[in-house]
Design a protein around this motif. Structure first.
Motif, PDB file in Angstrom:
ATOM      1  N   LEU A   6       0.828  -1.196   0.000  1.00 16.05           N
ATOM      2  CA  LEU A   6       0.000   0.000   0.000  1.00 16.05           C
ATOM      3  C   LEU A   6       0.865   1.250   0.000  1.00 16.05           C
ATOM      4  N   HIS A   7       1.916   1.230   0.803  1.00  8.75           N
ATOM      5  CA  HIS A   7       2.827   2.374   0.841  1.00  8.75           C
ATOM      6  C   HIS A   7       3.528   2.555  -0.506  1.00  8.75           C
ATOM      7  N   PHE A   8       3.969   1.457  -1.100  1.00 13.17           N
ATOM      8  CA  PHE A   8       4.697   1.523  -2.377  1.00 13.17           C
ATOM      9  C   PHE A   8       3.811   2.083  -3.493  1.00 13.17           C
ATOM     10  N   THR A   9       2.545   1.648  -3.531  1.00 18.49           N
ATOM     11  CA  THR A   9       1.662   2.130  -4.587  1.00 18.49           C
ATOM     12  C   THR A   9       1.273   3.596  -4.395  1.00 18.49           C
ATOM     13  N   GLY A  10       1.579   4.141  -3.232  1.00 14.86           N
ATOM     14  CA  GLY A  10       1.337   5.562  -3.003  1.00 14.86           C
ATOM     15  C   GLY A  10       2.455   6.447  -3.494  1.00 14.86           C
ATOM     16  N   THR A  11       3.532   5.853  -3.966  1.00 15.23           N
ATOM     17  CA  THR A  11       4.653   6.629  -4.515  1.00 15.23           C
ATOM     18  C   THR A  11       4.541   6.687  -6.034  1.00 15.23           C
ATOM     19  N   ALA A  12       5.215   7.672  -6.638  1.00 13.43           N
ATOM     20  CA  ALA A  12       5.178   7.812  -8.096  1.00 13.43           C
ATOM     21  C   ALA A  12       5.729   6.572  -8.805  1.00 13.43           C
ATOM     22  N   PRO A  13       6.916   6.045  -8.391  1.00 15.36           N
ATOM     23  CA  PRO A  13       7.397   4.821  -9.041  1.00 15.36           C
ATOM     24  C   PRO A  13       6.448   3.644  -8.843  1.00 15.36           C
ATOM     25  N   ARG A  15       3.119   3.734  -8.437  1.00 16.90           N
ATOM     26  CA  ARG A  15       1.952   3.884  -9.311  1.00 16.90           C
ATOM     27  C   ARG A  15       2.304   3.541 -10.749  1.00 16.90           C
ATOM     28  N   PHE A  16       3.494   3.965 -11.192  1.00 13.93           N
ATOM     29  CA  PHE A  16       3.910   3.690 -12.569  1.00 13.93           C
ATOM     30  C   PHE A  16       4.079   2.186 -12.789  1.00 13.93           C
ATOM     31  N   LEU A  17       4.808   1.515 -11.883  1.00 12.58           N
ATOM     32  CA  LEU A  17       5.110   0.105 -12.067  1.00 12.58           C
ATOM     33  C   LEU A  17       3.851  -0.753 -11.958  1.00 12.58           C
ATOM     34  N   THR A  18       3.037  -0.515 -10.932  1.00 13.24           N
ATOM     35  CA  THR A  18       1.830  -1.334 -10.772  1.00 13.24           C
ATOM     36  C   THR A  18       0.835  -1.072 -11.896  1.00 13.24           C
ATOM     37  N   GLY A  19       0.825   0.160 -12.414  1.00 13.82           N
ATOM     38  CA  GLY A  19      -0.037   0.450 -13.555  1.00 13.82           C
ATOM     39  C   GLY A  19       0.385  -0.310 -14.790  1.00 13.82           C
ATOM     40  N   LYS A  20       1.674  -0.362 -15.030  1.00 15.87           N
ATOM     41  CA  LYS A  20       2.188  -1.083 -16.190  1.00 15.87           C
ATOM     42  C   LYS A  20       1.910  -2.581 -16.082  1.00 15.87           C
ATOM     43  N   LEU A  21       1.971  -3.109 -14.860  1.00 16.82           N
ATOM     44  CA  LEU A  21       1.784  -4.546 -14.655  1.00 16.82           C
ATOM     45  C   LEU A  21       0.331  -4.936 -14.425  1.00 16.82           C
ATOM     46  N   GLY A  22      -0.543  -3.938 -14.360  1.00 17.57           N
ATOM     47  CA  GLY A  22      -1.949  -4.238 -14.129  1.00 17.57           C
ATOM     48  C   GLY A  22      -2.239  -4.744 -12.733  1.00 17.57           C
ATOM     49  N   LEU A  23      -1.448  -4.325 -11.753  1.00 14.58           N
ATOM     50  CA  LEU A  23      -1.625  -4.769 -10.373  1.00 14.58           C
ATOM     51  C   LEU A  23      -2.566  -3.824  -9.622  1.00 14.58           C
ATOM     52  N   PRO A  24      -3.138  -4.273  -8.507  1.00 19.41           N
ATOM     53  CA  PRO A  24      -4.039  -3.401  -7.742  1.00 19.41           C
ATOM     54  C   PRO A  24      -3.336  -2.120  -7.303  1.00 19.41           C
ATOM     55  N   GLN A  25      -4.074  -1.040  -7.318  1.00 20.92           N
ATOM     56  CA  GLN A  25      -3.554   0.248  -6.872  1.00 20.92           C
ATOM     57  C   GLN A  25      -4.475   0.810  -5.793  1.00 20.92           C
ATOM     58  N   PRO A  26      -4.375   0.280  -4.582  1.00 19.65           N
ATOM     59  CA  PRO A  26      -5.291   0.722  -3.518  1.00 19.65           C
ATOM     60  C   PRO A  26      -5.073   2.179  -3.146  1.00 19.65           C
ATOM     61  N   ALA A  27      -6.176   2.863  -2.891  1.00 21.11           N
ATOM     62  CA  ALA A  27      -6.098   4.254  -2.439  1.00 21.11           C
ATOM     63  C   ALA A  27      -5.993   4.280  -0.922  1.00 21.11           C
ATOM     64  N   ARG A  28      -5.198   5.177  -0.402  1.00 23.86           N
ATOM     65  CA  ARG A  28      -5.117   5.315   1.053  1.00 23.86           C
ATOM     66  C   ARG A  28      -6.441   5.871   1.567  1.00 23.86           C
ATOM     67  N   LEU A  29      -7.062   5.171   2.496  1.00 25.30           N
ATOM     68  CA  LEU A  29      -8.395   5.538   2.954  1.00 25.30           C
ATOM     69  C   LEU A  29      -8.351   6.719   3.914  1.00 25.30           C
ATOM     70  N   ARG A  30      -9.350   7.581   3.793  1.00 19.48           N
ATOM     71  CA  ARG A  30      -9.486   8.738   4.691  1.00 19.48           C
ATOM     72  C   ARG A  30     -10.391   8.330   5.844  1.00 19.48           C
ATOM     73  N   ARG A  31      -9.780   8.027   6.980  1.00 19.22           N
ATOM     74  CA  ARG A  31     -10.544   7.645   8.164  1.00 19.22           C
ATOM     75  C   ARG A  31     -10.776   8.858   9.053  1.00 19.22           C
ATOM     76  N   TRP A  32     -11.677   8.673  10.016  1.00 20.40           N
ATOM     77  CA  TRP A  32     -12.019   9.775  10.913  1.00 20.40           C
ATOM     78  C   TRP A  32     -10.809  10.179  11.748  1.00 20.40           C
ATOM     79  N   SER A  33     -10.632  11.483  11.904  1.00 24.61           N
ATOM     80  CA  SER A  33      -9.651  12.046  12.828  1.00 24.61           C
ATOM     81  C   SER A  33     -10.162  13.423  13.223  1.00 24.61           C
ATOM     82  N   LEU A  34      -9.488  14.056  14.144  1.00 23.40           N
ATOM     83  CA  LEU A  34      -9.905  15.397  14.547  1.00 23.40           C
ATOM     84  C   LEU A  34      -9.859  16.360  13.373  1.00 23.40           C
ATOM     85  N   LYS A  35      -8.960  16.105  12.415  1.00 23.74           N
ATOM     86  CA  LYS A  35      -8.850  16.964  11.234  1.00 23.74           C
ATOM     87  C   LYS A  35      -9.759  16.504  10.091  1.00 23.74           C
TER      88      LYS A  35
END
Length: 446
Positions: A6-13, A15-35
């Motif tokens: 999940l951390h790796f797919t959040g980086t530019a390299p 996203r590029f590599l997993t996109g080329k390979l057709g691998l899942p690209q999970p989005a980092r979820l926005r969970r509840w916080s004070l902000k």
């Protein structure tokens, strides 16, 4: 354990590599916080057909605090979309749902929420039943294709329950439901009783309520206790005596009280009642164990231990606490099932049986507990949740568990806790007999 993929797919390299390979690209979820306490953007309220509840539903949506708009133009990109499909009663009427969503679905902001509002399929009108049941297939499919960390739910509201839907919309249209998708939730006609379900501050909806959480020393149980305490409840943390020190640390951190107790003990209900002299408003059955082995290799003691802790103790203590009046009117019982109880798991016949048993308990007890005791009964069914237990799973099985859902990642203990806290609210009187999967819309049992 950190999800390195999940951390790796959040980086530019990544996203590029997993996109080329057709691998899942999970989005980092926005969970509840004070902000991050609410969706960041307007809520688009659309109608499919001639709804009879459109004004009442609009008022409930406005009460959530979100900015509600009725037209996609010239509104900014919506963070949430609610489609009122309560009037859809024919196969042709399903075209109104398509017409409402098709022009705007691409504009949904990342991490957005879509809620389709329907009604229960009729037992007398098979055309209406077909159309309303079709919405379930629609929602589950859209949840699998929406992407970008967004979620899709179907909310069935009885005609007289619209005004009681606010707490459910607050949950489904917020960061608190980040790992809940593809679910069908039905609301009954029950309305909060001011005597037992007083109006509450949305920032502290559990203020003045006493909650007991079993298995609270660590993991999901500790997270449930933390969220209930955050929402204002006075919490009693229960776990086996062997975890006494860890249990005390969890309780001290939350300003809660610790109750070292084996939930399978014959006097468990009596000791719980003694620890809550004013009664309980919230009972969370979270304690559970696994003793995995294929049935052919499973001795009777491994079977019995799991059923005793996960199911039989829940049945006994619930019965005893209800009969004794320890659970106050307006109370909430929340049990922990599992997607293993829905889909099954190799090597877990004992565990899956116990968790399926929890689902049976909820469905049978909920209407009677509401009628006889004024208490609702619901269950969460977690999928792959990042805990110490799942961290010990072999690498490839662990990765499969993380990716085999619509959000392509594991959930966190707080995801289960947020769902539990929604069930626990006084305003959730209309939420009864529900089994809500906290699994990112797992492909197992889907």
């Amino acid at each position: 354990m950190a999800d390195r993929y999940l951390h790796f797919t959040g980086t530019a390299p990544g996203r590029f590599l997993t996109g080329k390979l057709g691998l899942p690209q999970p989005a980092r979820l926005r969970r509840w916080s004070l902000k991050t306490q609410s969706l960041d953007g307007p809520l688009l309220h659309l109608t499919a057909g001639d709804s009879a509840v459109v004004q009442e539903l609009g008022a409930v949506l406005a009460a959530t605090g979100l900015t509600v708009v009725r037209s996609a133009e010239p509104a900014p990109r919506p963070a949430g979309i609610v489609v009122d499909a309560t009037a859809v009663a024919t196969a042709a009427g399903l075209g109104d749902v398509h017409a409402a969503l098709h022009p705007v679905v691409r504009s949904l902001a990342p991490g957005g929420r879509i809620v389709i509002v329907g009604v229960r399929p009729s037992a007398e009108d098979h055309h209406q039943a077909a159309a309303q049941q079709a919405l379930e297939g629609f929602v589950r499919s859209l949840g699998k294709e929406i992407g970008r960390g967004s979620t899709v739910q179907l909310l069935r509201i009885e005609p007289d329950a619209t005004a009681s839907a606010e707490s459910t919309f607050r949950f489904l249209l917020s960061p608190r439901s980040a790992y809940v998708s593809g679910q069908v939730v039905e609301l009954t006609g029950a309305t909060p009783d001011p005597a037992t379900d007083p109006a509450t501050d949305p920032a502290a909806p559990l203020a003045g309520r006493t909650a007991l959480v079993t298995g609270a020393a660590r993991g999901i149980g500790a997270s449930v206790a933390s969220v209930l305490a955050r929402d204002g409840a006075q919490v009693i943390c229960l776990d086996i005596p062997q975890t006494r020190d860890e249990l005390a640390r969890t309780a001290d951190r939350l300003g809660a009280s610790a109750l070292p107790l084996d939930i399978t003990a014959d006097d468990a209900a009596e000791r719980i009642a003694a620890a809550a002299p004013g009664g309980l408003d919230i009972l969370v059955h979270n304690a559970g164990i696994t003793r995995d082995r294929r049935l052919a290799n499973m001795p009777a003691d491994r079977w019995a231990q799991v059923v005793e802790v996960n199911l039989d103790s829940v049945l006994r203590t619930t019965d005893a606490l209800l009969d004794a009046g320890t659970i106050n009117r307006g109370g909430r019982i929340i049990a922990t099932a599992s997607i293993a109880g829905i889909a099954g798991n190799t090597g877990q016949t004992n565990y899956a049986a116990s968790k399926a048993g929890i689902i049976g308990l909820v469905r049978s007890l909920a209407p009677r507990a509401a009628a006889d005791h004024g208490v609702t009964v619901n269950a969460v069914a977690p999928g792959f949740i990042e805990t110490k237990m799942t961290a010990a799973v072999p690498l490839f099985i662990r990765e499969a568990g993380r990716r085999m859902n619509s959000l392509a990642q594991g959930g966190l203990p707080v995801d289960v806790a947020e769902t539990t806290a929604w069930f626990a609210q006084p305003a959730s009187a209309a939420v009864n007999g529900q089994i809500v999967r906290v699994c990112g819309q797992s492909l197992l049992g889907a």
